[in-house]
Design a protein around this motif. Structure first.
Motif, PDB file in Angstrom:
ATOM      1  N   LYS A   1       0.883  -1.406  -0.011  1.00 28.09           N
ATOM      2  CA  LYS A   1      -0.064  -0.192   0.031  1.00 28.09           C
ATOM      3  C   LYS A   1       0.911   1.222   0.005  1.00 28.09           C
ATOM      4  O   LYS A   1       0.628   2.317  -0.648  1.00 28.09           O
ATOM      5  N   ALA A   2       1.921   1.132   0.886  1.00 27.18           N
ATOM      6  CA  ALA A   2       2.852   2.260   0.959  1.00 27.18           C
ATOM      7  C   ALA A   2       3.422   2.740  -0.544  1.00 27.18           C
ATOM      8  O   ALA A   2       3.589   4.027  -0.873  1.00 27.18           O
ATOM      9  N   ASP A   3       3.865   1.532  -1.239  1.00 24.14           N
ATOM     10  CA  ASP A   3       4.534   1.764  -2.659  1.00 24.14           C
ATOM     11  C   ASP A   3       3.532   2.212  -3.488  1.00 24.14           C
ATOM     12  O   ASP A   3       3.792   3.554  -4.363  1.00 24.14           O
ATOM     13  N   LEU A   4       2.050   1.874  -3.366  1.00 25.17           N
ATOM     14  CA  LEU A   4       1.129   2.290  -4.326  1.00 25.17           C
ATOM     15  C   LEU A   4       0.783   3.763  -4.049  1.00 25.17           C
ATOM     16  O   LEU A   4       0.624   4.761  -5.053  1.00 25.17           O
ATOM     17  N   ILE A   5       0.905   4.196  -2.826  1.00 26.98           N
ATOM     18  CA  ILE A   5       0.447   5.709  -2.494  1.00 26.98           C
ATOM     19  C   ILE A   5       1.578   6.393  -3.183  1.00 26.98           C
ATOM     20  O   ILE A   5       1.558   7.454  -3.590  1.00 26.98           O
ATOM     21  N   GLY A   6       2.836   6.116  -2.959  1.00 27.09           N
ATOM     22  CA  GLY A   6       3.952   6.734  -3.301  1.00 27.09           C
ATOM     23  C   GLY A   6       4.036   7.107  -5.140  1.00 27.09           C
ATOM     24  O   GLY A   6       4.267   7.939  -5.591  1.00 27.09           O
ATOM     25  N   LYS A   7       3.579   5.811  -5.742  1.00 24.78           N
ATOM     26  CA  LYS A   7       3.440   5.752  -7.132  1.00 24.78           C
ATOM     27  C   LYS A   7       2.494   6.794  -7.571  1.00 24.78           C
ATOM     28  O   LYS A   7       2.506   7.789  -8.513  1.00 24.78           O
ATOM     29  N   ILE A   8       1.269   6.737  -6.835  1.00 24.51           N
ATOM     30  CA  ILE A   8       0.211   7.561  -7.271  1.00 24.51           C
ATOM     31  C   ILE A   8       0.580   8.982  -7.039  1.00 24.51           C
ATOM     32  O   ILE A   8       0.236   9.944  -7.963  1.00 24.51           O
ATOM     33  N   ALA A   9       1.052   9.155  -6.056  1.00 22.65           N
ATOM     34  CA  ALA A   9       1.278  10.623  -5.554  1.00 22.65           C
ATOM     35  C   ALA A   9       2.294  11.205  -6.591  1.00 22.65           C
ATOM     36  O   ALA A   9       2.170  12.538  -7.040  1.00 22.65           O
TER      37      ALA A   9
ATOM     38  N   GLY B   1       1.026  14.066  -9.253  1.00 25.07           N
ATOM     39  CA  GLY B   1       1.487  15.306  -8.862  1.00 25.07           C
ATOM     40  C   GLY B   1       0.835  15.781  -7.433  1.00 25.07           C
ATOM     41  O   GLY B   1       0.443  16.999  -7.383  1.00 25.07           O
ATOM     42  N   ILE B   2       0.313  14.809  -6.752  1.00 24.84           N
ATOM     43  CA  ILE B   2      -0.293  15.198  -5.412  1.00 24.84           C
ATOM     44  C   ILE B   2       0.446  14.706  -4.020  1.00 24.84           C
ATOM     45  O   ILE B   2       1.571  14.043  -4.513  1.00 24.84           O
ATOM     46  N   THR B   3      -0.113  15.162  -3.119  1.00 21.09           N
ATOM     47  CA  THR B   3       0.829  14.684  -1.985  1.00 21.09           C
ATOM     48  C   THR B   3       0.576  13.182  -1.570  1.00 21.09           C
ATOM     49  O   THR B   3      -0.467  12.700  -1.913  1.00 21.09           O
ATOM     50  N   LYS B   4       1.441  12.664  -0.811  1.00 26.45           N
ATOM     51  CA  LYS B   4       1.097  11.362  -0.103  1.00 26.45           C
ATOM     52  C   LYS B   4      -0.170  11.370   0.718  1.00 26.45           C
ATOM     53  O   LYS B   4      -0.858  10.120   0.329  1.00 26.45           O
ATOM     54  N   SER B   5      -0.358  12.105   1.372  1.00 28.80           N
ATOM     55  CA  SER B   5      -1.417  12.106   2.011  1.00 28.80           C
ATOM     56  C   SER B   5      -2.965  12.110   1.196  1.00 28.80           C
ATOM     57  O   SER B   5      -3.795  11.497   1.842  1.00 28.80           O
ATOM     58  N   GLN B   6      -2.714  12.834   0.194  1.00 26.74           N
ATOM     59  CA  GLN B   6      -3.911  13.059  -0.659  1.00 26.74           C
ATOM     60  C   GLN B   6      -4.199  11.805  -1.494  1.00 26.74           C
ATOM     61  O   GLN B   6      -5.192  11.212  -1.554  1.00 26.74           O
ATOM     62  N   ALA B   7      -3.047  10.986  -1.895  1.00 26.93           N
ATOM     63  CA  ALA B   7      -3.098   9.788  -2.613  1.00 26.93           C
ATOM     64  C   ALA B   7      -3.484   8.705  -1.523  1.00 26.93           C
ATOM     65  O   ALA B   7      -4.551   7.772  -1.787  1.00 26.93           O
ATOM     66  N   GLU B   8      -3.247   8.728  -0.259  1.00 21.04           N
ATOM     67  CA  GLU B   8      -3.486   7.840   0.512  1.00 21.04           C
ATOM     68  C   GLU B   8      -5.268   7.888   0.861  1.00 21.04           C
ATOM     69  O   GLU B   8      -5.972   6.805   1.030  1.00 21.04           O
ATOM     70  N   LYS B   9      -5.760   9.034   0.808  1.00 24.75           N
ATOM     71  CA  LYS B   9      -7.009   9.227   0.936  1.00 24.75           C
ATOM     72  C   LYS B   9      -7.852   9.098  -0.025  1.00 24.75           C
ATOM     73  O   LYS B   9      -8.840   8.291   0.116  1.00 24.75           O
ATOM     74  N   ALA B  10      -7.471   9.082  -1.423  1.00 23.00           N
ATOM     75  CA  ALA B  10      -7.993   8.372  -2.701  1.00 23.00           C
ATOM     76  C   ALA B  10      -7.971   7.060  -2.439  1.00 23.00           C
ATOM     77  O   ALA B  10      -9.005   6.292  -3.023  1.00 23.00           O
ATOM     78  N   ILE B  11      -6.869   6.307  -2.176  1.00 28.30           N
ATOM     79  CA  ILE B  11      -6.987   4.899  -2.043  1.00 28.30           C
ATOM     80  C   ILE B  11      -7.797   4.577  -1.050  1.00 28.30           C
ATOM     81  O   ILE B  11      -8.734   3.565  -1.305  1.00 28.30           O
ATOM     82  N   ASN B  12      -8.106   5.023   0.250  1.00 34.29           N
ATOM     83  CA  ASN B  12      -8.753   4.706   1.089  1.00 34.29           C
ATOM     84  C   ASN B  12     -10.226   4.788   0.857  1.00 34.29           C
ATOM     85  O   ASN B  12     -11.150   3.896   1.186  1.00 34.29           O
ATOM     86  N   SER B  13     -10.503   5.827  -0.032  1.00 32.09           N
ATOM     87  CA  SER B  13     -11.725   6.270  -0.566  1.00 32.09           C
ATOM     88  C   SER B  13     -12.230   5.069  -1.372  1.00 32.09           C
ATOM     89  O   SER B  13     -13.245   4.669  -1.472  1.00 32.09           O
ATOM     90  N   PHE B  14     -11.249   4.773  -2.227  1.00 30.49           N
ATOM     91  CA  PHE B  14     -11.441   3.616  -3.354  1.00 30.49           C
ATOM     92  C   PHE B  14     -11.905   2.413  -2.461  1.00 30.49           C
ATOM     93  O   PHE B  14     -13.081   1.568  -2.855  1.00 30.49           O
TER      94      PHE B  14
END
Length: 96
Positions: free
Chosen positions: A3-11, A15-28
């Motif tokens: 999950k951490a690797d996926l968050i970093g890749k998406i961010a 071009g978003i922050t890791k916290s924004q990417a984590e929120k998106a993944i958690n929402s999905f």
């Protein structure tokens, strides 16, 4: 990839922050879980379908003792890959 690797890749890619990417993944994952909880499939054309499958009750055996056990019926999540995902994986060169 975890999950951490996926968050970093998406961010990085979006071009978003890791916290924004984590929120998106958690929402999905929350949306998929909620839909499956209601018994509704989640269909992502080309990627795949998340659905709920019913396993019927059956008799199993304890691997150490050989004693017969009754296994209850239950619902389990299921993922069926879509055509595009299957094609991408089929063409992928996997490391040895």
């Amino acid at each position: 990839m975890n999950k951490a690797d996926l968050i970093g890749k998406i961010a990085e890619e979006v071009g978003i922050t890791k916290s924004q990417a984590e929120k998106a993944i958690n929402s999905f994952t929350g949306a998929v879980s909620g839909s499956l909880k209601k018994g509704e499939p989640v269909i992502l054309i080309g990627f795949g379908t998340f659905s709920v499958s019913q396993r019927s009750a059956r008799t199993g055996r304890h691997p150490q003792t050989g004693v017969a056990l009754k296994i209850k019926a239950k619902k389990v999540p299921k993922f069926s890959p879509g055509k595009t995902l299957k094609e991408v994986v089929a063409k992928a060169k996997l490391p040895k």
